[in-house]
Scaffold this motif. Structure first.
Motif, PDB file in Angstrom:
ATOM      1  N   LEU A 170      88.727  11.756 119.127  1.00 56.03           N
ATOM      2  CA  LEU A 170      87.445  12.331 118.233  1.00 56.03           C
ATOM      3  C   LEU A 170      87.808  13.661 117.367  1.00 56.03           C
ATOM      4  O   LEU A 170      87.360  13.822 116.441  1.00 56.03           O
ATOM      5  N   LEU A 171      88.752  14.294 117.765  1.00 51.85           N
ATOM      6  CA  LEU A 171      89.326  15.478 117.203  1.00 51.85           C
ATOM      7  C   LEU A 171      90.204  15.098 115.857  1.00 51.85           C
ATOM      8  O   LEU A 171      90.188  15.834 115.026  1.00 51.85           O
ATOM      9  N   VAL A 172      91.095  14.374 116.228  1.00 55.21           N
ATOM     10  CA  VAL A 172      92.322  13.850 115.341  1.00 55.21           C
ATOM     11  C   VAL A 172      91.841  13.066 114.430  1.00 55.21           C
ATOM     12  O   VAL A 172      92.209  13.242 112.970  1.00 55.21           O
ATOM     13  N   LEU A 173      91.123  11.785 114.809  1.00 48.52           N
ATOM     14  CA  LEU A 173      90.977  10.784 113.801  1.00 48.52           C
ATOM     15  C   LEU A 173      90.140  11.037 112.635  1.00 48.52           C
ATOM     16  O   LEU A 173      90.509  10.807 111.321  1.00 48.52           O
ATOM     17  N   PRO A 174      88.946  11.493 112.948  1.00 53.11           N
ATOM     18  CA  PRO A 174      87.600  11.691 111.831  1.00 53.11           C
ATOM     19  C   PRO A 174      88.227  12.503 110.810  1.00 53.11           C
ATOM     20  O   PRO A 174      87.920  12.035 109.505  1.00 53.11           O
ATOM     21  N   PRO A 175      88.791  13.677 110.585  1.00 51.89           N
ATOM     22  CA  PRO A 175      89.260  14.348 109.487  1.00 51.89           C
ATOM     23  C   PRO A 175      90.216  13.612 108.758  1.00 51.89           C
ATOM     24  O   PRO A 175      90.327  13.640 107.571  1.00 51.89           O
TER      25      PRO A 175
END
Length: 529
Positions: free
Chosen positions: A296-301
């Motif tokens: 959730l930290l790495v993929l969305p941006p």
């Protein structure tokens, strides 16, 4: 006698050139700092605040990156699932991801007009935080450094000998006790290295602070140097700040090395062998919680950069000559920088390897330390010194291209040395007797032995150096102009003028160029016979 001298010459020349450049830059800084005194820092409230904020944000960023990285690395060491290797590859990409691409992705998700703000707006609520200032700085640093910390700690965990896992299973050690007695001793060895690296990266961060901070309350020493030189043209003030930062960075490196311990070189276990037979549902839930957090930290941006870049401005921006000129400048600078870094790094390592084989550890460590001096002398500090040095003799902005190539090469040099140091030493230890018995030296040895054995680490070093230079904003921010831009500077100017759709296209292009060329350079060199 010739064979003894030859390996020393390239490294000594390269290290001497680096030392001369850095010392000349420092001398230029000192010549401008007419009232050179540490007390001057503490007499000025603004400088005290800048120093304090630099430490504060770096400490918070490091803690927020390291603390969740420990359980995430432990979870990844225990779990096997489809896409695990892809996730680890994605974590590796954050090391070379251009900072402005990361910033744009975070703005697209967490900004005032971002996806999260739209969700709050749909619920008749306002976004409870602002991404600008300390919040955004911490978020960006965690996004960039949490994956790096996780990968480094995971490598340490995967180096635990299988016999220790087998013994723990035999003794019925599981859960917290297994982490405490098996995993933690290994992690504790690696933590000083990881903490020191991430703290230094956050302390000397420039593009993140420039994009998301920059106000009076959120300015670091690095940004204060840039503002003093670029906007105020306060050469003495910029010189004092640059020397102050270099002094602090040197102290931090020495402090970190004092607590760092050498890692064990015992052979590690395979991924399947680390699976705990006492695997309860709550252990699985705990591990999947942290793996989900990482996703959730790495993929969305990153997905947001791709989605936002595919907008109506794409065809228009692709016809802009300024964009293609910026891309061409970036590719030229990155190509020359990574080649210069590779040549300099290999030259230094040939010499250090020769000394290590003769058990001369002190000179070998010393020459490699010179190669990584950019870790103690941040790029903007070096750029400042070169700026002050060259302005006495020539038009600095006319020589901007070569200055940026040189600074970026020095920035990539530590990564080249770290990547190739052990492989080059192992090749020499393994093949030196054979090469000597066959009389194989020079180009024939390079082609038949060194290149075949070192092709993969050389490809990695070149790819990292290329992409780091491609996405750098530090030196170009100081020397760039409307007539001379790189793609990161072009993107930064679009963000600064709030042309968000155009900035989205530029961010997407920078992301595709970085990840595409990173992969391409690796694949071409690794597959080349």
């Amino acid at each position: 006698m010739n064979n003894r001298v030859t390996p020393l010459l390239p490294g000594v020349l390269s290290a001497g050139l680096i030392a001369a450049l850095v010392l000349s830059a420092i001398s230029a800084l000192i010549s401008q700092a007419t009232e050179l005194s540490p007390l001057q820092i503490w007499r000025d409230p603004y400088l005290r605040h800048v120093t304090g904020f630099s430490f504060y944000q770096a400490l918070l960023s490091t803690l927020l990156s390291i603390i969740p990285a420990i359980p995430t690395a432990y979870a990844l060491s225990r779990r096997r699932f489809p896409g695990r290797e892809l996730l680890l590859r994605l974590f590796a990409m954050t090391l070379v991801l251009p900072v402005l691409v990361a910033v744009f992705g975070l703005l697209t998700i967490y900004g005032k007009s971002g996806l999260l703000a739209e969700l709050f707006k749909a619920a008749d609520q306002s976004l409870p935080f602002s991404i600008y200032g300390l919040n955004g700085i911490l978020l960006a640093h965690v996004f960039l450094n949490f994956p790096l910390a996780t990968r480094l700690l995971l490598q340490s965990l995967e180096g635990i000998p299988f016999e220790q896992h087998k013994l723990a299973t035999h003794l019925g050690i599981r859960g917290w006790n297994k982490f405490r007695f098996i995993a933690w001793p290994r992690l504790r060895q690696q933590l000083p290295h990881v903490v020191g690296l991430i703290f230094m990266l956050c302390f000397t961060s420039f593009a993140v602070i420039m994009s998301l901070g920059g106000g009076p309350k959120a300015t670091t020493i690095e940004l204060a140097i840039y503002q003093a030189l670029r906007y105020d043209f306060d050469l003495a003030g910029g010189a004092i700040l640059a020397l102050w930062q270099m002094l602090i960075c040197s102290g931090l490196v020495l402090f970190t090395q004092r607590f760092a311990k050498p890692l064990s070189t015992l052979s590690g276990s395979t991924s399947q062998q680390q699976q705990d037979q006492f695997d309860h549902w709550h252990a699985k839930a705990w591990d999947w919680l942290w793996i989900s957090f990482a996703l959730l930290l790495v993929l969305p941006p990153l997905l947001a950069v791709v989605g936002a870049g595919l907008n109506s401005k794409l065809p228009t921006l692709l016809t802009e000559p300024a964009l293609w000129q910026a891309i061409a400048n970036s590719l030229k600078i990155a190509s020359l920088s990574c080649m210069a870094a590779l040549i300099g790094g290999v030259s230094i390592l040939l010499t250090s390897r020769h000394w290590r084989l003769q058990q001369k550890k002190l000179p070998a460590d010393g020459i490699e330390l010179l190669g990584t001096i950019i870790l103690v002398t941040p790029g903007l500090v070096l750029s400042t010194g070169i700026f002050l040095l060259l302005r006495q003799y020539t038009d600095v902005f006319a020589a901007a291209f070569w200055v940026i190539v040189g600074v970026n090469a020095l920035m990539a040099l530590p990564y080249v040395i770290k990547t190739l140091s052990q492989p080059m030493l192992h090749v020499a230890q393994q093949y030196n007797p054979l090469c000597q018995s066959l009389g194989m030296y020079g180009l024939s040895r390079l082609r038949l032995v060194e290149w075949r054995a070192l092709r993969k680490p050389i490809a990695q070093a070149l790819a990292i150096g290329f992409v780091l230079s491609l996405g750098d904003l530090g030196a170009i921010a100081l020397f760039g102009s409307q007539d001379f831009q790189t793609l990161p500077l072009y993107l930064f100017q679009l963000l600064g003028s709030y042309q968000m759709d155009a900035a989205a296209v530029a961010a997407l292009l920078l992301l595709l160029l970085s990840l595409g060329l990173f992969t391409l350079v690796e694949k071409i060199l690794i597959r080349t016979p």
